[in-house]
Design a protein around this motif. Structure first.
Motif, PDB file in Angstrom:
ATOM      1  N   TYR A   1       0.817  -1.219   0.167  1.00  0.00           N
ATOM      2  CA  TYR A   1       0.043   0.117  -0.097  1.00  0.00           C
ATOM      3  C   TYR A   1       0.722   1.326   0.106  1.00  0.00           C
ATOM      4  O   TYR A   1       0.786   2.036  -0.615  1.00  0.00           O
ATOM      5  CB  TYR A   1      -0.966   0.112   1.092  1.00  0.00           C
ATOM      6  N   GLU A   2       1.944   1.280   0.835  1.00  0.00           N
ATOM      7  CA  GLU A   2       2.800   2.360   0.704  1.00  0.00           C
ATOM      8  C   GLU A   2       3.570   2.770  -0.491  1.00  0.00           C
ATOM      9  O   GLU A   2       3.836   4.023  -0.909  1.00  0.00           O
ATOM     10  CB  GLU A   2       3.803   2.279   2.042  1.00  0.00           C
ATOM     11  N   SER A   3       4.032   1.518  -1.237  1.00  0.00           N
ATOM     12  CA  SER A   3       4.529   1.646  -2.482  1.00  0.00           C
ATOM     13  C   SER A   3       3.467   2.179  -3.604  1.00  0.00           C
ATOM     14  O   SER A   3       3.901   2.482  -4.545  1.00  0.00           O
ATOM     15  CB  SER A   3       5.187   0.478  -2.898  1.00  0.00           C
ATOM     16  N   GLY A   4       2.285   2.109  -3.424  1.00  0.00           N
ATOM     17  CA  GLY A   4       1.123   2.337  -4.279  1.00  0.00           C
ATOM     18  C   GLY A   4       1.167   1.428  -5.474  1.00  0.00           C
ATOM     19  O   GLY A   4       0.511   1.494  -6.328  1.00  0.00           O
ATOM     20  N   ASP A   5       1.626   0.193  -5.214  1.00  0.00           N
ATOM     21  CA  ASP A   5       1.617  -0.940  -6.147  1.00  0.00           C
ATOM     22  C   ASP A   5       0.499  -1.709  -6.315  1.00  0.00           C
ATOM     23  O   ASP A   5       0.246  -2.656  -5.229  1.00  0.00           O
ATOM     24  CB  ASP A   5       2.872  -1.703  -5.948  1.00  0.00           C
ATOM     25  N   LEU A   6      -0.523  -1.556  -7.118  1.00  0.00           N
ATOM     26  CA  LEU A   6      -1.648  -2.294  -6.882  1.00  0.00           C
ATOM     27  C   LEU A   6      -1.538  -3.994  -7.186  1.00  0.00           C
ATOM     28  O   LEU A   6      -2.270  -4.629  -6.657  1.00  0.00           O
ATOM     29  CB  LEU A   6      -2.818  -2.083  -8.208  1.00  0.00           C
ATOM     30  N   GLU A   7      -0.510  -4.302  -8.054  1.00  0.00           N
ATOM     31  CA  GLU A   7      -0.271  -5.652  -7.999  1.00  0.00           C
ATOM     32  C   GLU A   7       0.034  -6.423  -6.902  1.00  0.00           C
ATOM     33  O   GLU A   7      -0.604  -7.453  -6.629  1.00  0.00           O
ATOM     34  CB  GLU A   7       0.659  -5.754  -9.320  1.00  0.00           C
ATOM     35  N   ARG A   8       1.084  -5.650  -6.193  1.00  0.00           N
ATOM     36  CA  ARG A   8       1.367  -6.236  -4.889  1.00  0.00           C
ATOM     37  C   ARG A   8       0.475  -6.102  -4.010  1.00  0.00           C
ATOM     38  O   ARG A   8       0.161  -6.988  -3.053  1.00  0.00           O
ATOM     39  CB  ARG A   8       2.639  -5.266  -4.447  1.00  0.00           C
ATOM     40  N   MET A   9      -0.473  -5.088  -4.081  1.00  0.00           N
ATOM     41  CA  MET A   9      -1.680  -5.018  -2.761  1.00  0.00           C
ATOM     42  C   MET A   9      -2.348  -6.354  -3.327  1.00  0.00           C
ATOM     43  O   MET A   9      -3.134  -6.812  -2.294  1.00  0.00           O
ATOM     44  CB  MET A   9      -2.285  -3.753  -3.116  1.00  0.00           C
ATOM     45  N   HIS A  10      -2.696  -6.266  -4.473  1.00  0.00           N
ATOM     46  CA  HIS A  10      -3.881  -7.510  -4.834  1.00  0.00           C
ATOM     47  C   HIS A  10      -3.090  -8.877  -4.390  1.00  0.00           C
ATOM     48  O   HIS A  10      -3.883  -9.703  -3.747  1.00  0.00           O
ATOM     49  CB  HIS A  10      -3.898  -7.483  -6.525  1.00  0.00           C
ATOM     50  N   ALA A  11      -1.777  -9.045  -4.647  1.00  0.00           N
ATOM     51  CA  ALA A  11      -1.294 -10.395  -4.137  1.00  0.00           C
ATOM     52  C   ALA A  11      -1.589 -10.526  -2.481  1.00  0.00           C
ATOM     53  O   ALA A  11      -1.628 -11.598  -1.864  1.00  0.00           O
ATOM     54  CB  ALA A  11       0.315 -10.336  -4.360  1.00  0.00           C
ATOM     55  N   ALA A  12      -0.994  -9.397  -1.838  1.00  0.00           N
ATOM     56  CA  ALA A  12      -1.244  -9.342  -0.533  1.00  0.00           C
ATOM     57  C   ALA A  12      -2.695  -9.503   0.152  1.00  0.00           C
ATOM     58  O   ALA A  12      -2.932 -10.093   1.081  1.00  0.00           O
ATOM     59  CB  ALA A  12      -0.722  -8.012   0.038  1.00  0.00           C
ATOM     60  N   VAL A  13      -3.564  -8.857  -0.670  1.00  0.00           N
ATOM     61  CA  VAL A  13      -5.216  -8.921  -0.075  1.00  0.00           C
ATOM     62  C   VAL A  13      -5.306 -10.618  -0.338  1.00  0.00           C
ATOM     63  O   VAL A  13      -6.246 -11.070   0.614  1.00  0.00           O
ATOM     64  CB  VAL A  13      -5.706  -8.300  -1.037  1.00  0.00           C
ATOM     65  N   ASP A  14      -5.069 -11.124  -1.398  1.00  0.00           N
ATOM     66  CA  ASP A  14      -5.281 -12.580  -1.504  1.00  0.00           C
ATOM     67  C   ASP A  14      -4.553 -13.401  -0.498  1.00  0.00           C
ATOM     68  O   ASP A  14      -5.037 -14.482  -0.036  1.00  0.00           O
ATOM     69  CB  ASP A  14      -4.727 -12.956  -3.027  1.00  0.00           C
ATOM     70  N   GLY A  15      -3.421 -12.862  -0.081  1.00  0.00           N
ATOM     71  CA  GLY A  15      -2.762 -13.709   1.010  1.00  0.00           C
ATOM     72  C   GLY A  15      -3.588 -13.497   2.381  1.00  0.00           C
ATOM     73  O   GLY A  15      -3.724 -14.345   3.023  1.00  0.00           O
ATOM     74  N   LEU A  16      -4.120 -12.338   2.494  1.00  0.00           N
ATOM     75  CA  LEU A  16      -4.884 -12.187   3.650  1.00  0.00           C
ATOM     76  C   LEU A  16      -6.229 -12.912   3.760  1.00  0.00           C
ATOM     77  O   LEU A  16      -6.824 -13.423   4.671  1.00  0.00           O
ATOM     78  CB  LEU A  16      -5.339 -10.540   3.881  1.00  0.00           C
ATOM     79  N   VAL A  17      -6.979 -12.871   2.310  1.00  0.00           N
ATOM     80  CA  VAL A  17      -8.070 -13.725   2.409  1.00  0.00           C
ATOM     81  C   VAL A  17      -7.703 -15.259   2.579  1.00  0.00           C
ATOM     82  O   VAL A  17      -8.344 -16.003   3.227  1.00  0.00           O
ATOM     83  CB  VAL A  17      -8.669 -13.746   1.072  1.00  0.00           C
ATOM     84  N   HIS A  18      -6.490 -15.862   2.120  1.00  0.00           N
ATOM     85  CA  HIS A  18      -6.118 -17.079   2.523  1.00  0.00           C
ATOM     86  C   HIS A  18      -6.031 -17.277   3.811  1.00  0.00           C
ATOM     87  O   HIS A  18      -6.471 -18.257   4.459  1.00  0.00           O
ATOM     88  CB  HIS A  18      -4.847 -17.423   1.752  1.00  0.00           C
ATOM     89  N   GLU A  19      -5.113 -16.490   4.799  1.00  0.00           N
ATOM     90  CA  GLU A  19      -4.923 -16.769   6.068  1.00  0.00           C
ATOM     91  C   GLU A  19      -6.268 -16.619   6.942  1.00  0.00           C
ATOM     92  O   GLU A  19      -6.567 -17.150   7.812  1.00  0.00           O
ATOM     93  CB  GLU A  19      -3.915 -15.362   6.501  1.00  0.00           C
ATOM     94  N   LYS A  20      -6.923 -15.842   6.416  1.00  0.00           N
ATOM     95  CA  LYS A  20      -8.372 -15.661   7.211  1.00  0.00           C
ATOM     96  C   LYS A  20      -9.145 -17.002   6.899  1.00  0.00           C
ATOM     97  O   LYS A  20      -9.646 -17.513   8.087  1.00  0.00           O
ATOM     98  CB  LYS A  20      -9.275 -14.562   6.649  1.00  0.00           C
TER      99      LYS A  20
END
Length: 174
Positions: free
Chosen positions: A147-166
């Motif tokens: 998010y701090e980098s503003g990289d939407l692709e990285r954000m997408h991968a990280a959000v998918d990781g959060l969904v997986h962990e949840k």
């Protein structure tokens, strides 16, 4: 007041118009009296019915933050919310993060900060998935960096990781 308020009453057409004017004023200029904390709403639901010449008004307001001052613990720090209340709060910020990132839009800073702060609080509750807390915290850190980098692709991968962990944790504990 907690984080929600309900108004239910009968009135005439003039009183209904005055209600809407007062509500508009509270949203625009800050809540007071009947509309305390309405200026910081999360959701407003209003129903109006004409019942045999009487107008029935039902309004429900959910504030984004509790209106009452935060409870303070014995150590002088703000008291932790109940785990169930924290999870409910997280559900709202998480939903907007996932939707916006998947739509290719950067989520608002307020939603990101609220989710990350609540996530940091959540991993302090023992017995609710302790074995997942470390990996969840790492994915939260990845999301914050993306998010701090503003990289939407990285954000997408990280959000998918959060969904997986949840999903992993909730499969066992919900």
């Amino acid at each position: 007041m907690s984080d929600d308020m309900t108004i239910s009453k009968y009135l005439d057409a003039g009183e209904l118009a005055a209600f809407f004017r007062a509500l508009a004023d509270a949203v625009e200029n800050g809540g007071h009296d009947e509309f305390a904390c309405v200026d910081d709403f999360r959701k407003i639901k209003i129903g109006v019915k004409n019942e045999f010449g009487q107008i029935s008004l039902k309004a429900k307001f959910k504030a984004a933050k509790p209106c009452a001052p935060e409870a303070v613990g014995a150590d002088g720090e703000p008291a932790r919310p109940k785990y169930k209340d924290l999870k409910k709060r997280m559900r709202g910020s998480f939903k907007i993060l996932v939707k916006m990132v998947h739509d290719g839009v950067e989520p608002p800073r307020e939603a990101v900060d609220a989710f990350l702060a609540d996530a940091a609080l959540m991993v302090g509750y023992p017995g609710y998935g302790d074995e997942y807390y470390e990996s969840f915290t790492q994915v939260c850190a990845e999301f914050k960096a993306a998010y701090e980098s503003g990289d939407l692709e990285r954000m997408h991968a990280a959000v998918d990781g959060l969904v997986h962990e949840k999903s992993r944790c909730h499969a066992k504990y919900d």
